[in-house]
Design an enzyme around this catalytic site. Structure first.
Site, PDB file in Angstrom:
ATOM      1  N   TYR A 181       7.383   2.183  -7.832  1.00 41.06           N
ATOM      2  CA  TYR A 181       6.739   0.873  -7.837  1.00 41.06           C
ATOM      3  C   TYR A 181       6.278   0.490  -9.238  1.00 41.06           C
ATOM      4  O   TYR A 181       6.429  -0.655  -9.659  1.00 41.06           O
ATOM      5  CB  TYR A 181       5.568   0.839  -6.860  1.00 41.06           C
ATOM      6  CG  TYR A 181       5.972   1.093  -5.425  1.00 41.06           C
ATOM      7  CD1 TYR A 181       7.146   0.562  -4.893  1.00 41.06           C
ATOM      8  CD2 TYR A 181       5.194   1.889  -4.596  1.00 41.06           C
ATOM      9  CE1 TYR A 181       7.518   0.797  -3.583  1.00 41.06           C
ATOM     10  CE2 TYR A 181       5.558   2.125  -3.279  1.00 41.06           C
ATOM     11  CZ  TYR A 181       6.719   1.577  -2.778  1.00 41.06           C
ATOM     12  OH  TYR A 181       7.079   1.820  -1.481  1.00 41.06           O
TER      13      TYR A 181
ATOM     14  N   ASN B  19       1.758  10.111  -2.564  1.00 39.08           N
ATOM     15  CA  ASN B  19       3.193   9.834  -2.668  1.00 39.08           C
ATOM     16  C   ASN B  19       3.556   9.448  -4.108  1.00 39.08           C
ATOM     17  O   ASN B  19       3.881   8.300  -4.410  1.00 39.08           O
ATOM     18  CB  ASN B  19       3.606   8.736  -1.680  1.00 39.08           C
ATOM     19  CG  ASN B  19       5.102   8.628  -1.530  1.00 39.08           C
ATOM     20  OD1 ASN B  19       5.861   9.160  -2.331  1.00 39.08           O
ATOM     21  ND2 ASN B  19       5.524   7.915  -0.500  1.00 39.08           N
TER      22      ASN B  19
ATOM     23  N   GLU C  87       0.864  -1.177   0.000  1.00 43.79           N
ATOM     24  CA  GLU C  87       0.000   0.000   0.000  1.00 43.79           C
ATOM     25  C   GLU C  87       0.900   1.226   0.000  1.00 43.79           C
ATOM     26  O   GLU C  87       1.949   1.226   0.619  1.00 43.79           O
ATOM     27  CB  GLU C  87      -0.901   0.068   1.243  1.00 43.79           C
ATOM     28  CG  GLU C  87      -1.909  -1.037   1.348  1.00 43.79           C
ATOM     29  CD  GLU C  87      -1.423  -2.150   2.264  1.00 43.79           C
ATOM     30  OE1 GLU C  87      -0.408  -1.956   2.956  1.00 43.79           O
ATOM     31  OE2 GLU C  87      -2.057  -3.208   2.288  1.00 43.79           O
TER      32      GLU C  87
END
Length: 87
Positions: free
Chosen positions: A49, A42, A37
């Site tokens: 990611y 962000n 998560e």
């Protein structure tokens, strides 16, 4: 928690290296998927990611506290691990 601003963007690639090492170790343990998560706000972490192959698969509404009265959503991301692939 967020990484302190002075350590962000140094271009050393440590975060990517650690994610790759985690994926390699996890495959060796027989895992099929990595989950995480990340705060919706962000953007640098979300880009990292995504560059490492994670895909957004859901949202956890109000997951993170912002203030005593406000909360922030979390983006749920996953990475499919090819367990049969060589290390």
């Amino acid at each position: 928690p967020y990484l302190e601003q002075k350590y962000r963007g140094l271009g050393q690639g440590w975060a990517r290296f650690m994610l790759q090492a985690l994926a390699l170790w996890s495959r060796g343990q027989g895992a099929h998927t990595l989950w995480l998560e990340v705060r919706e706000s962000n953007a640098p972490a979300r880009r990292l990611y995504e560059r490492c192959g994670f895909q957004a698969v859901g949202v956890r509404r109000g997951y993170y506290p912002l203030t005593t009265l406000q909360r922030e959503d979390a983006i749920v991301m996953s990475l499919h691990l090819d367990v049969g692939a060589p290390a």
